[in-house]
Design an enzyme around this catalytic site. Structure first.
Site, short mmCIF file in Angstrom:
data_model
loop_
_atom_site.label_atom_id
_atom_site.label_comp_id
_atom_site.label_asym_id
_atom_site.label_seq_id
_atom_site.Cartn_x
_atom_site.Cartn_y
_atom_site.Cartn_z
N CYS A 292 -61.68 5.24 9.11
CA CYS A 292 -62.74 5.33 9.92
C CYS A 292 -64.03 4.39 10.08
O CYS A 292 -64.28 3.95 11.01
CB CYS A 292 -63.80 6.61 9.28
SG CYS A 292 -64.41 6.57 7.74
N HIS A 340 -68.04 9.42 5.86
CA HIS A 340 -67.24 9.34 7.16
C HIS A 340 -68.03 8.83 8.32
O HIS A 340 -69.45 9.05 8.04
CB HIS A 340 -66.58 10.81 7.55
CG HIS A 340 -65.79 10.58 8.78
ND1 HIS A 340 -64.42 10.19 8.83
CD2 HIS A 340 -65.71 11.14 10.17
CE1 HIS A 340 -63.97 10.05 9.77
NE2 HIS A 340 -64.89 10.52 10.72
N HIS A 352 -63.53 8.25 16.55
CA HIS A 352 -63.32 8.04 15.20
C HIS A 352 -62.07 8.21 14.89
O HIS A 352 -61.12 8.72 15.45
CB HIS A 352 -64.20 9.13 14.39
CG HIS A 352 -63.65 10.53 14.41
ND1 HIS A 352 -63.72 11.30 13.32
CD2 HIS A 352 -63.04 11.11 15.36
CE1 HIS A 352 -63.43 12.49 13.63
NE2 HIS A 352 -62.83 12.30 14.65
#
Length: 378
Positions: A292, A340, A352
């Site tokens: 990520c 994240h 993402h």
């Protein structure tokens, strides 16, 4: 510290761079074995002893009696495992980044040590030449020699040269002292950075182990499911994300969000969306796969704005803004541990890299718990 030993230690460092006890079971008095059991016990081809079948049966019954988890419980457990893996990935990436910086610093110090040693050799040679010249002149200082001269003109002409010579001698000795002090500092700094480098390598190894354990546990859970159950599991994931996104939109979060991306934000967006379809791989930052924060950091690097490598560092160091003020290109940080990150693309969506087993994709910006928003080019 002995300067010669210190410098030698530093050069050695440069060379090194290049190169439960089981519970006791209580048994009742044994019953006389049945004929079939006796035959099994006496058959050398059949090692199964009396009572083994009963134990196996009991084990199967115990396993069968365990309450089966619902698919939703399995989904939540898998999600929790992947989130732990994500947090460990951030720890791994941060340790890797620090290790690289320390390694680069050690290389810089090593080069400085090499230059310093060469400089000391040169300065010692100059000092030696001056000493030899004084010896050839009878060991008298130049000033004393001039005072003893019978030639007044020689005295007057030599005054400036004497003064220059004295300044040069003081300069050589002063520079020699400073260079030797620098070498000692370089050696200490190199040793300190070497210790930090090794500590971060250990952190990397620990985080790597944690990542592999969490991912393996999640995959094991998923592998136990039938094909139809795996399809339903994916549908449950999508439904959970949709439910959160709908709740987020219903809260009016997008009411005042209608800003355009900055020039650099547009470049970052173009890079990130061009990676859609590439697989998530922990620790990866392209060009074939990403995690990520690998995706977001590389996107902003492509836009000419280098940012921290990990989502936790991005949250800690980049300017924070209110959700109502966010614009495309901003980074949305998720979960309480900032494990994240996704890039806002507008219209309530992000691009993402979700998790292992998934590809870079688009998702609802509110499909996960939002911690906050940061802006790399504020």
């Amino acid at each position: 510290m002995n300067r010669r030993h210190c410098a030698a230690a530093a050069i050695t460092l440069v060379c090194a761079l290049t190169v439960l006890t089981a519970p006791v079971e209580a048994f009742a008095a044994p019953s006389p074995p049945s004929p079939a059991a006796s035959r099994h016990a006496s058959d050398p081809k059949n090692p199964v002893g009396p009572g083994t079948g009963a134990k196996t049966k009991a084990k199967k019954q115990s396993k069968a009696s365990e309450p089966k988890k619902s698919l939703e419980e399995v989904r939540e457990e898998i999600e929790a495992l992947y989130r732990k893996a994500g947090a460990a990935t951030d720890a791994y990436n941060l340790a890797a980044e620090k290790a690289k910086k320390q390694s680069d610093e050690i290389v810089r110090l090593a080069r400085a040590i090499v230059v310093g040693r060469a400089k000391i050799t040169e300065l010692k040679s100059q000092a030696g030449a001056q000493a030899r010249e004084q010896y050839r002149s009878g060991g008298l200082p130049p000033g004393a020699q001039l005072m003893l001269s019978d030639d007044p003109q020689l005295f007057l002409d030599g005054v400036n040269r004497v003064r220059e010579g004295q300044q040069a001698a003081r300069g050589v000795l002063g520079e020699l002292t400073r260079t030797q002090q620098n070498l000692e500092t370089y050696s200490k700094d190199a040793s300190t950075n070497w210790e930090k480098l090794e500590a971060n390598r250990l952190k990397q190894a620990e985080a790597k182990k944690e990542i592999k354990e969490q991912i393996a546990a999640a995959k094991k859970l998923e592998s136990r499911l039938e094909k139809e159950e795996r399809a339903r599991l994916l549908k449950l994931e999508q439904e959970a994300a949709y439910k959160m996104q709908t709740a987020w939109l219903s809260s009016g979060a997008l009411k005042d969000i209608n800003r355009e991306a900055s020039a650099s934000g547009k470049k970052a967006l173009a890079f990130a969306t061009a990676q859609i379809g590439k697989p998530y791989v922990w620790g990866a930052e392209g060009p074939d796969s990403y995690d990520c924060s690998g995706l977001t950091s590389q996107a902003w690097a492509a836009a000419g704005r280098p940012i921290p490598r990990t989502s936790q560092e991005q949250w800690r160091l980049l300017p924070r803004i209110a959700i109502k003020d966010m614009r495309p290109g901003d980074l949305i940080i998720y979960h309480d541990d900032a494990s994240h990150v996704g890039m806002y693309i507008g219209d309530g969506a992000i691009v993402h890299a979700p998790r292992p087993g998934r590809d870079v994709t688009l998702a609802g910006a509110g499909s996960m718990r939002i911690l906050g928003v940061v802006r790399p080019d504020k």
